[in-house]
Design an enzyme around this catalytic site. Structure first.
Site, PDB file in Angstrom:
ATOM      1  N   ASP A  56      -5.224 -35.970  49.981  1.00 33.11           N
ATOM      2  CA  ASP A  56      -5.124 -36.206  48.544  1.00 33.11           C
ATOM      3  C   ASP A  56      -6.049 -37.336  48.124  1.00 33.11           C
ATOM      4  OD1 ASP A  56      -3.026 -34.315  48.245  1.00 33.11           O
ATOM      5  OD2 ASP A  56      -1.576 -35.802  48.917  1.00 33.11           O
ATOM      6  N   ASP A  91      -7.200 -31.807  35.526  1.00 36.73           N
ATOM      7  CA  ASP A  91      -6.651 -33.037  36.100  1.00 36.73           C
ATOM      8  C   ASP A  91      -6.758 -34.231  35.155  1.00 36.73           C
ATOM      9  OD1 ASP A  91      -5.259 -34.270  38.166  1.00 36.73           O
ATOM     10  OD2 ASP A  91      -7.076 -35.036  39.112  1.00 36.73           O
ATOM     11  N   ASP A 151      -1.821 -27.232  37.518  1.00 32.97           N
ATOM     12  CA  ASP A 151      -1.708 -28.385  36.602  1.00 32.97           C
ATOM     13  C   ASP A 151      -2.180 -28.118  35.182  1.00 32.97           C
ATOM     14  OD1 ASP A 151      -0.719 -29.840  38.690  1.00 32.97           O
ATOM     15  OD2 ASP A 151      -2.444 -31.142  38.922  1.00 32.97           O
TER      16      ASP A 151
END
Length: 369
Positions: free
Chosen positions: A350, A160, A198
């Protein structure tokens, strides 16, 4: 700004799929970690739910202009397993909430439309000593029920890019060892592995040497997972349709081993994001066409929150007006699309409706009603 998958991992205990059929809960040692994460309409045949570790928040990609026409289907539709056989793990935040709130007016909707559907189980903590046992607890329970679990290894170093889901292994050597332990828990039954959300689409924060090292570890991870269990289906990170252009993403995927039959069964898109299934199908086919590789490579799409599509303003953090999407299934009827999965469990925040990775009944009800 790119809408990254923004995993939002709640490190501590993992939540994942809800266990299918039996109401039992695995032991604390077996709990995976939860991580990240799009409306109603006719919902296809539903396999049982499952839980996840904190999932990444939606990715933030930059728009790349009009997309090329999707390439024609390269093969006839393929089913990974019989329809309706996805595994629902018993240990999930949404199941905990449903069990603890028998009188809540929102309970019936949340239970029927979210808790009773299969979802991925995330392993987002770097715990080498327990990873094999925790993975085995999920895969063995699924095998006992004749169902297919979806598991998410999420511990790549510098994940991330320092965002809300920062964490992972301290270095690539440690990560390689953790993956060895993860693979040892896969068993011999069918299992879908969504490898490191990701990690490829959001690798531009790394220097070239660091990126090459990450890609080498991902390629190795795919080989190790498939060697440990030849029935494991391993999918690599393709971001989503509003992130990197298809050709650019395919080039990155190729460097990470996604075109090699020894490492890969294809790609995944839209994890923790909101883009419509039709857009993701077209995008996935363009990426696969540009990637090349064996003809059997396919794609899986996260449909957990994409029922109303992505917000027009590009908001990615628990945006209002979203809805759950198509129910999880391994029988999509679409050429080259192996599954629609709920990788991000609807209702897990989130970071704007609550602590990142935590379950919000208010948000879950909004998505499900």
């Amino acid at each position: 700004m790119v809408a990254a998958a923004s995993v939002v991992v709640a490190v501590g205990t993992v939540t994942g799929m809800v266990s299918a059929l039996d109401g039992g809960r695995p032991s604390e040692e077996a709990r995976p970690l939860v991580t990240r994460a799009p409306s109603l309409g006719p919902l296809p045949g539903v396999p049982l739910p499952s839980r996840t570790s904190p999932a990444p928040s939606p990715s933030r990609p930059a728009s790349s202009g009009p997309a090329p026409e999707p390439s024609p289907a390269r093969k006839k539709p393929r089913t990974v397993a019989a329809p309706g056989l996805l595994y629902r793990h018993a240990d999930s935040q949404v199941r905990d909430w449903v069990d603890a709130h028998p009188g809540d007016a929102r309970r019936a909707v949340i239970a029927a439309r979210i808790a009773d559907r299969p979802a991925a189980v995330w392993f987002a903590d770097f715990t080498p000593s327990t990873i094999t046992g925790r993975v085995r607890a999920v895969t063995s329970a699924a095998a006992a029920q004749g169902r297919v679990p979806v598991v998410v290894p999420y511990a790549i170093p510098q994940r991330d890019c320092g965002g809300a889901s920062d964490g992972g292994a301290p270095d690539l050597a440690a990560y390689d060892g953790w993956i060895d332990g993860f693979a040892a828990g896969l068993g011999s039954g069918e299992v879908v592995v969504v490898l490191e959300p990701d990690s490829i689409a959001q690798s531009d924060c790394l220097g070239e040497g660091e990126r090459s090292g990450r890609f080498a570890s991902l390629a190795r991870a795919g080989r190790v997972l498939k060697a440990a269990n030849p029935r494991a289906r391993v999918y690599f990170d393709a971001g989503h349709s509003d992130w990197n252009p298809a050709a650019e993403q395919a080039a990155l995927l190729g460097r990470a081993g996604a075109a090699s039959a020894a490492s890969s069964d294809g790609i995944f898109t839209n994890v923790s994001n909101f883009h419509r299934t039709s857009d993701e199908i077209a995008y996935a086919r363009r990426v696969l066409s540009a990637l090349g590789g064996p003809a059997h490579l396919g794609a899986v799409i996260d449909t957990s929150r994409n029922g109303n599509g992505a917000p027009p303003d590009g908001e990615w953090c628990d945006p209002a007006g979203r809805r759950i999407g198509q129910a999880p299934t391994l029988n999509t009827g679409e050429a080259g699309i192996d599954a629609y999965l709920w990788v991000k469990l609807p209702g897990e925040s989130d970071g704007c409706r609550g602590t990142p990775g935590a379950f919000s009944a208010e948000y879950a009800y909004e998505l499900a009603r």
